[in-house]
Design a protein around this motif. Structure first.
Motif, PDB file in Angstrom:
ATOM      1  N   SER A  53       0.815  -1.214   0.000  1.00 23.16           N
ATOM      2  CA  SER A  53       0.000   0.000   0.000  1.00 23.16           C
ATOM      3  C   SER A  53       0.848   1.262   0.000  1.00 23.16           C
ATOM      4  O   SER A  53       0.337   2.345   0.271  1.00 23.16           O
ATOM      5  N   VAL A  54       2.140   1.132  -0.305  1.00 25.23           N
ATOM      6  CA  VAL A  54       3.066   2.259  -0.229  1.00 25.23           C
ATOM      7  C   VAL A  54       3.661   2.538  -1.598  1.00 25.23           C
ATOM      8  O   VAL A  54       4.100   1.622  -2.302  1.00 25.23           O
ATOM      9  N   THR A  55       3.681   3.822  -1.979  1.00 27.53           N
ATOM     10  CA  THR A  55       4.405   4.280  -3.161  1.00 27.53           C
ATOM     11  C   THR A  55       5.512   5.209  -2.678  1.00 27.53           C
ATOM     12  O   THR A  55       5.241   6.185  -1.963  1.00 27.53           O
ATOM     13  N   ALA A  56       6.777   4.904  -3.039  1.00 27.13           N
ATOM     14  CA  ALA A  56       7.925   5.668  -2.559  1.00 27.13           C
ATOM     15  C   ALA A  56       8.668   6.264  -3.736  1.00 27.13           C
ATOM     16  O   ALA A  56       9.077   5.546  -4.651  1.00 27.13           O
ATOM     17  N   ALA A  57       8.830   7.597  -3.707  1.00 29.16           N
ATOM     18  CA  ALA A  57       9.531   8.309  -4.775  1.00 29.16           C
ATOM     19  C   ALA A  57      10.840   8.870  -4.229  1.00 29.16           C
ATOM     20  O   ALA A  57      10.866   9.450  -3.134  1.00 29.16           O
ATOM     21  N   SER A  80      -3.618   5.640  11.440  1.00 28.87           N
ATOM     22  CA  SER A  80      -2.253   6.159  11.441  1.00 28.87           C
ATOM     23  C   SER A  80      -1.300   5.057  11.011  1.00 28.87           C
ATOM     24  O   SER A  80      -1.680   3.894  10.882  1.00 28.87           O
ATOM     25  N   VAL A  81      -0.046   5.464  10.775  1.00 25.37           N
ATOM     26  CA  VAL A  81       1.005   4.508  10.447  1.00 25.37           C
ATOM     27  C   VAL A  81       2.039   4.545  11.565  1.00 25.37           C
ATOM     28  O   VAL A  81       2.548   5.613  11.914  1.00 25.37           O
ATOM     29  N   ALA A  82       2.313   3.394  12.136  1.00 21.50           N
ATOM     30  CA  ALA A  82       3.352   3.279  13.157  1.00 21.50           C
ATOM     31  C   ALA A  82       4.387   2.270  12.674  1.00 21.50           C
ATOM     32  O   ALA A  82       4.045   1.269  12.035  1.00 21.50           O
ATOM     33  N   GLY A  83       5.655   2.549  12.966  1.00 23.44           N
ATOM     34  CA  GLY A  83       6.683   1.637  12.491  1.00 23.44           C
ATOM     35  C   GLY A  83       8.023   1.887  13.138  1.00 23.44           C
ATOM     36  O   GLY A  83       8.172   2.700  14.057  1.00 23.44           O
ATOM     37  N   SER A  84       9.006   1.169  12.646  1.00 24.09           N
ATOM     38  CA  SER A  84      10.358   1.298  13.175  1.00 24.09           C
ATOM     39  C   SER A  84      10.922   2.683  12.943  1.00 24.09           C
ATOM     40  O   SER A  84      11.857   3.100  13.622  1.00 24.09           O
ATOM     41  N   PHE A  85      10.353   3.438  11.997  1.00 25.07           N
ATOM     42  CA  PHE A  85      10.839   4.776  11.675  1.00 25.07           C
ATOM     43  C   PHE A  85      10.314   5.840  12.636  1.00 25.07           C
ATOM     44  O   PHE A  85      10.779   6.968  12.625  1.00 25.07           O
ATOM     45  N   MET A  93       2.149   9.604  12.961  1.00 19.60           N
ATOM     46  CA  MET A  93       1.859   9.731  11.537  1.00 19.60           C
ATOM     47  C   MET A  93       0.393   9.447  11.256  1.00 19.60           C
ATOM     48  O   MET A  93       0.013   8.382  10.781  1.00 19.60           O
ATOM     49  N   PRO A  94      -0.494  10.409  11.560  1.00 22.71           N
ATOM     50  CA  PRO A  94      -1.914  10.206  11.237  1.00 22.71           C
ATOM     51  C   PRO A  94      -2.154  10.332   9.734  1.00 22.71           C
ATOM     52  O   PRO A  94      -1.540  11.168   9.063  1.00 22.71           O
ATOM     53  N   LEU A  95      -3.023   9.502   9.205  1.00 28.22           N
ATOM     54  CA  LEU A  95      -3.430   9.597   7.808  1.00 28.22           C
ATOM     55  C   LEU A  95      -4.685  10.457   7.706  1.00 28.22           C
ATOM     56  O   LEU A  95      -5.420  10.641   8.675  1.00 28.22           O
ATOM     57  N   VAL A  96      -4.905  10.971   6.516  1.00 29.03           N
ATOM     58  CA  VAL A  96      -6.048  11.840   6.257  1.00 29.03           C
ATOM     59  C   VAL A  96      -7.086  11.072   5.432  1.00 29.03           C
ATOM     60  O   VAL A  96      -6.728  10.387   4.459  1.00 29.03           O
ATOM     61  N   ARG A  97      -8.327  11.205   5.813  1.00 33.42           N
ATOM     62  CA  ARG A  97      -9.389  10.501   5.089  1.00 33.42           C
ATOM     63  C   ARG A  97      -9.650  11.196   3.764  1.00 33.42           C
ATOM     64  O   ARG A  97      -9.945  12.390   3.717  1.00 33.42           O
ATOM     65  N   THR A 106       1.821  11.055   3.639  1.00 36.96           N
ATOM     66  CA  THR A 106       3.184  10.939   3.112  1.00 36.96           C
ATOM     67  C   THR A 106       4.189  11.350   4.181  1.00 36.96           C
ATOM     68  O   THR A 106       3.983  12.338   4.892  1.00 36.96           O
ATOM     69  N   LEU A 107       5.260  10.591   4.294  1.00 41.52           N
ATOM     70  CA  LEU A 107       6.360  10.966   5.175  1.00 41.52           C
ATOM     71  C   LEU A 107       7.672  10.632   4.493  1.00 41.52           C
ATOM     72  O   LEU A 107       7.715   9.869   3.520  1.00 41.52           O
ATOM     73  N   VAL A 108       8.744  11.243   4.994  1.00 44.71           N
ATOM     74  CA  VAL A 108      10.075  11.044   4.426  1.00 44.71           C
ATOM     75  C   VAL A 108      10.771   9.901   5.150  1.00 44.71           C
ATOM     76  O   VAL A 108      10.851   9.877   6.379  1.00 44.71           O
ATOM     77  N   LEU A 109      11.265   8.924   4.389  1.00 40.35           N
ATOM     78  CA  LEU A 109      11.994   7.792   4.937  1.00 40.35           C
ATOM     79  C   LEU A 109      13.367   7.709   4.306  1.00 40.35           C
ATOM     80  O   LEU A 109      13.567   8.127   3.159  1.00 40.35           O
ATOM     81  N   GLY A 110      14.303   7.173   5.041  1.00 40.91           N
ATOM     82  CA  GLY A 110      15.622   6.912   4.497  1.00 40.91           C
ATOM     83  C   GLY A 110      15.662   5.559   3.810  1.00 40.91           C
ATOM     84  O   GLY A 110      14.739   4.738   3.925  1.00 40.91           O
ATOM     85  N   SER A 111      16.742   5.296   3.098  1.00 42.11           N
ATOM     86  CA  SER A 111      16.918   3.981   2.500  1.00 42.11           C
ATOM     87  C   SER A 111      17.108   2.951   3.595  1.00 42.11           C
ATOM     88  O   SER A 111      17.604   3.244   4.683  1.00 42.11           O
ATOM     89  N   GLY A 112      16.698   1.738   3.321  1.00 45.03           N
ATOM     90  CA  GLY A 112      16.835   0.667   4.295  1.00 45.03           C
ATOM     91  C   GLY A 112      15.542  -0.098   4.454  1.00 45.03           C
ATOM     92  O   GLY A 112      14.586   0.068   3.685  1.00 45.03           O
ATOM     93  N   MET A 113      15.496  -0.943   5.463  1.00 46.22           N
ATOM     94  CA  MET A 113      14.324  -1.774   5.731  1.00 46.22           C
ATOM     95  C   MET A 113      13.500  -1.150   6.847  1.00 46.22           C
ATOM     96  O   MET A 113      14.039  -0.813   7.907  1.00 46.22           O
ATOM     97  N   HIS A 114      12.213  -0.996   6.623  1.00 48.29           N
ATOM     98  CA  HIS A 114      11.314  -0.384   7.600  1.00 48.29           C
ATOM     99  C   HIS A 114      10.149  -1.325   7.868  1.00 48.29           C
ATOM    100  O   HIS A 114       9.474  -1.764   6.933  1.00 48.29           O
ATOM    101  N   ALA A 115       9.899  -1.611   9.144  1.00 42.39           N
ATOM    102  CA  ALA A 115       8.726  -2.392   9.537  1.00 42.39           C
ATOM    103  C   ALA A 115       7.600  -1.426   9.896  1.00 42.39           C
ATOM    104  O   ALA A 115       7.850  -0.350  10.453  1.00 42.39           O
TER     105      ALA A 115
END
Length: 832
Positions: A53-57, A80-85, A93-97, A106-115
């Motif tokens: 369910s994620v698109t990363a640019a 919301s989205v909760a994770g290792s980040f 990280m609340p989502l908007v309906r 949308t949030l900014v993530l670094g390269s690597g593995m995220h749960a």
């Protein structure tokens, strides 16, 4: 999260506080700067990816714009989205309906593995239904996994040493992370750099206008290698340094500059006393009844059959698990704890962690009625003056707070315990309270007009609805924002409560107070609160100890800004997987790898004071783990719901033998071991409630079912011996660790702990068979040793290694030890 890593793809040098002291025997590095041709960055083109369910640019400056889309139930109020980040913070990280039932953000993530997981209405945790890449979440379910960047999907490095090729994509050093930069004290720092596994033959730390230090290979994994070196820091000034990587004829230096502050940032200091701690966890209601005058109504008979139904329980019309057992009170109290201090001293423990002791309705006390006062059933009983005093107190005004008779009973115990050399910490439950708490009662009564209306996570005023911890209405949760607790008045209240118990007489001398806190579900509160709270705690007592209930990896909590340690469940898992498992048992080398990775993930100061437990009030008993092996840790162990096939029978002798092996590992490994009350006398049982039976005491025997319920004297004696071993050797408490042998065929693991005074060699046999272990000690270790711990045995070979016997290495620098099944031998050699 740092999305622009300052050293990935090449870092040239770092400015640190002061000029490094000269290192003898190293050549000067100023003949050219940088000290070798810079390593050229390899910029692989990044493209937009869609995973589940994620698109990363990709972002031009580095990192990724990750857009999450989730189709929730029509009734959902929030997603919301909760994770290792974000430390699994459900508020971060609340989502908007969007249209219909679609929620996005949308949030900014670094390269690597995220749960990650989606969280619906603050309590329903849901793995991404469109992402098949998953990993166990250690709670019986799965986390979804998002892999971003060229390295995220790499399972094993294909690099080869000596081929002259150095791949910049694997090179990483970030001084903002404890894994790569750690101040050991005001003059020394530990510096690490990562490369692809097997990619380089040598790494040097090169100081500008200074010297070269060969780095050692600290960890060799499937994907990455980690190199490290210690450097001495000066008192003032700054210095630049770089790394030189060598493979075959190729020598390259790293490429960009990073500056570290010219202060002691990064020096993570933990209480010195905690390095010597042997912890003992007590749930007071179940430990010892020392004063029957304070017993609650219908106090359950201490020595009765755990599964038998009392008359008052039968009249309730309920069953054992549904749910009268959870309301049982046995009458354990502070008086009983105080009377047991000689027992604890004889056992060898010196630090006590108490489950909650503040007034509450349940046996476990995680439903606090008031943080200001000790439960009367633990203290003065019917003679307590709680009602009178509480009626005159204002929760928001510490000047009105007074001490009840039960409070004074606890403070008297605290004085006696500390006078006998014990440290005592309390369970801080600052995420929620019970429904009888006066602040919550006021909100129920006065609604929006309550002075405490902003304390609680109220979702509707008409009708009145609120969120409880874990979905339990009996545990109303405090309201949070992204920055911490929503109510500043609540923050002040918790800070005042903290000071009250750390400095009871308020004279600025904390010696009469508790020695620290264990924090319940601290990940439920945004970390900014804990930063403020830690500063407050350390201002009261710089030597106070803070440990958190974190069930997973805890790098982000052990950064010098939050906690000193955590309950080290990440130690428990591999230790149990090796010592207790059968069909799914891991190898000695896998045990060594997992524990080494954990050590390298945390600052050394934290590793030395981690609470290394194997079980607690939230798990099955360790002896029952041995009887029910091969289960994920703390999974399928509650007979009433997720573990219908779990055996609650008394474990056999082999189970207890394997538990003793695990204990010996616990007492000789790095970190502060912790014992759950009763494990030392052989108590057993499935997870809550059966892990919380009343303590077995010799003077109370016979118990019901006396052939099962009795103090196992031999088991307790082994605990005493193993604890005494740790207490007798500083190297086991504070020393460095180095692996000497991992023999997967024999199932033997050997390591050495070393400090300035001694080396202590530990050899453990996880096999059902006796083993003759050949342990290499030639490199930097002495050849003559003395046995300081062994398991009595009748075999002639093993008898040669009885305690006090001398053992010598052969001409090849190998010590041969006969180790009985599920056991170990410990040797010592002095440095002088």
């Amino acid at each position: 999260m740092n999305t622009t890593n300052p050293f990935r793809f090449g870092l040239a040098w770092i400015v640190i506080a002061g000029v490094l002291a000269p290192l003898a025997g190293c050549g000067n590095a100023e003949r050219g700067w940088p000290p070798a041709p810079p390593l050229e960055a390899q910029s692989a083109a990044q493209t937009t990816v869609s995973i589940g369910s994620v698109t990363a640019a990709p972002r031009p400056a580095g990192g990724w714009d990750a857009t999450f889309r989730f189709v929730g139930p029509r009734s959902a109020r929030s997603v919301s989205v909760a994770g290792s980040f974000n430390r699994w913070d459900r508020e971060a990280m609340p989502l908007v309906r969007e249209a219909g039932d679609l929620w996005t953000g949308t949030l900014v993530l670094g390269s690597g593995m995220h749960a990650y997981k989606f969280v619906v209405d603050g309590e329903h945790w849901i793995a991404d239904p469109r992402n098949e890449d998953r990993e166990p979440d250690n709670h019986g379910g799965f986390n979804s996994v998002l892999r971003l960047g060229a390295l995220a999907g790499l399972r094993e490095s294909s690099a080869k040493r000596g081929d002259g090729a150095i791949d910049a994509i694997g090179v990483e050093h970030d001084p903002a992370r404890g894994q790569y930069w750690e101040r050991l004290d005001d003059r020394r720092a530990l510096v690490r750099i990562r490369t692809l596994a097997r990619d380089v033959e040598e790494v040097e730390l090169v100081i500008r206008n200074g010297d070269r230090t060969a780095m050692t290979l600290a960890d060799e994994g499937r994907v990455f290698d980690l190199w490290e070196a210690q450097v001495t820091l000066p008192r003032r000034g700054s210095v630049e340094y770089s790394f030189v990587l060598t493979d075959g004829a190729t020598r390259r230096s790293t490429a960009r500059t990073v500056r570290t502050p010219a202060d002691e940032r990064g020096m993570f200091q933990t209480p010195d006393w905690a390095k010597d701690a042997v912890w003992y966890q007590v749930m007071v209601d179940r430990f010892r009844n020392g004063d029957r005058a304070n017993d609650p109504p219908n106090a359950h008979p201490w020595t009765s059959d755990w599964f038998a139904t009392a008359d008052y329980e039968a009249r309730s019309g309920e069953s054992f698990y549904q749910s009268f057992v959870f309301r049982r009170l046995y009458g354990g109290d502070i008086a009983g704890l105080e009377q047991s201090l000689p027992y604890l001293r004889e056992l060898g423990v010196n630090a006590i962690y108490l489950n909650p002791v503040f007034i509450a309705e349940t046996h476990h006390k995680y439903d606090a009625t008031n943080f200001l006062h000790i439960d009367p059933h633990y203290g003065a009983g019917a003679a307590d003056d709680y009602a009178e005093i509480a009626a005159q107190e204002d929760l928001l005004d510490p000047q009105t707070w007074r001490w009840t008779k039960s409070d004074r009973v606890f403070l008297a115990f605290l004085r006696k315990a500390k006078a006998q050399g014990f440290r005592v910490i309390l369970d801080g439950v600052f995420n929620h309270v019970g429904t009888a708490h006066p602040a919550f009662a006021d909100v129920v009564k006065n609604g929006r007009g309550s002075r405490f209306a902003d304390w609680f996570d109220v979702t509707s005023w008409t009708p009145f609805e609120y969120n409880g911890w874990g979905g339990f209405g009996g545990l109303p949760a405090f309201r949070k924002t992204r920055d911490g607790l929503a109510s500043e008045a609540l923050v002040r209240h918790i800070f005042d409560v903290t000071r009250r118990w750390m400095d009871p007489d308020g004279d600025g001398d904390p010696s009469d107070g508790i020695d620290g806190w264990r924090l319940d579900v601290p990940n439920e509160i945004p970390p900014q609160f804990w930063e403020r709270w830690r500063a407050h705690v350390k201002s009261i007592n710089p030597d106070a100890y803070i440990t958190g209930e974190i069930w997973d990896r805890a790098e982000t909590w052990l950064d010098g800004r939050h906690f000193d340690a955590v309950m080290n469940y990440e130690f428990s898992r591999p230790a149990i997987d090796w010592a207790l498992f059968q069909r799914r048992k891991i190898t000695a080398s896998e045990l060594d790898r997992r524990l080494r990775e954990l050590r390298l993930a945390y600052p050394w100061a934290a590793t030395l004071v981690m609470q290394n437990l194997v079980g607690s009030h939230d798990t099955d008993r360790v002896a029952s783990m041995a009887l029910n092996p091969d289960r994920l840790y703390d999974q399928e162990n509650r007979i009433q719901d997720n573990g219908p096939n779990y055996s609650n029978a008394k474990p056999d002798a082999v189970c207890y033998q394997r538990v003793r092996l695990l204990l010996l590992l616990q007492m000789t490994y790095v970190g502060a071991p912790m014992i759950w009350y009763g494990d030392e006398v052989g108590m057993w049982g499935a997870d809550d409630p059966t892990c919380r039976k009343p303590m077995l005491w010799k003077d109370l025997e016979p118990y019901a079912n006396p052939h099962e319920n009795f103090v196992m004297e031999d088991h307790r004696a082994f605990y005493q011996r193993a604890i005494a071993l740790r207490n007798a050797h500083g190297a086991l408490r504070r020393g460095a660790i180095r692996t000497l042998l991992t023999d997967d065929f024999a199932d033997v693991w050997a390591f050495v702990r070393s400090d300035d005074a001694e080396h202590v060699l530990v050899a453990l046999n996880g096999s059902v068979n006796p083993r003759a272990a050949r342990i290499p000690v030639g490199e930097g270790l002495p050849g003559r040793w003395r046995v300081v711990f062994s398991t009595p045995t009748s075999t002639a070979d093993a008898a040669q290694h009885a305690e006090g016997a001398d053992v010598s290495a052969d001409a090849g620098g190998v010590v041969t030890l006969e180790i009985p099944p599920y056991s170990g031998v410990v040797l010592r050699s002095g440095r002088k």
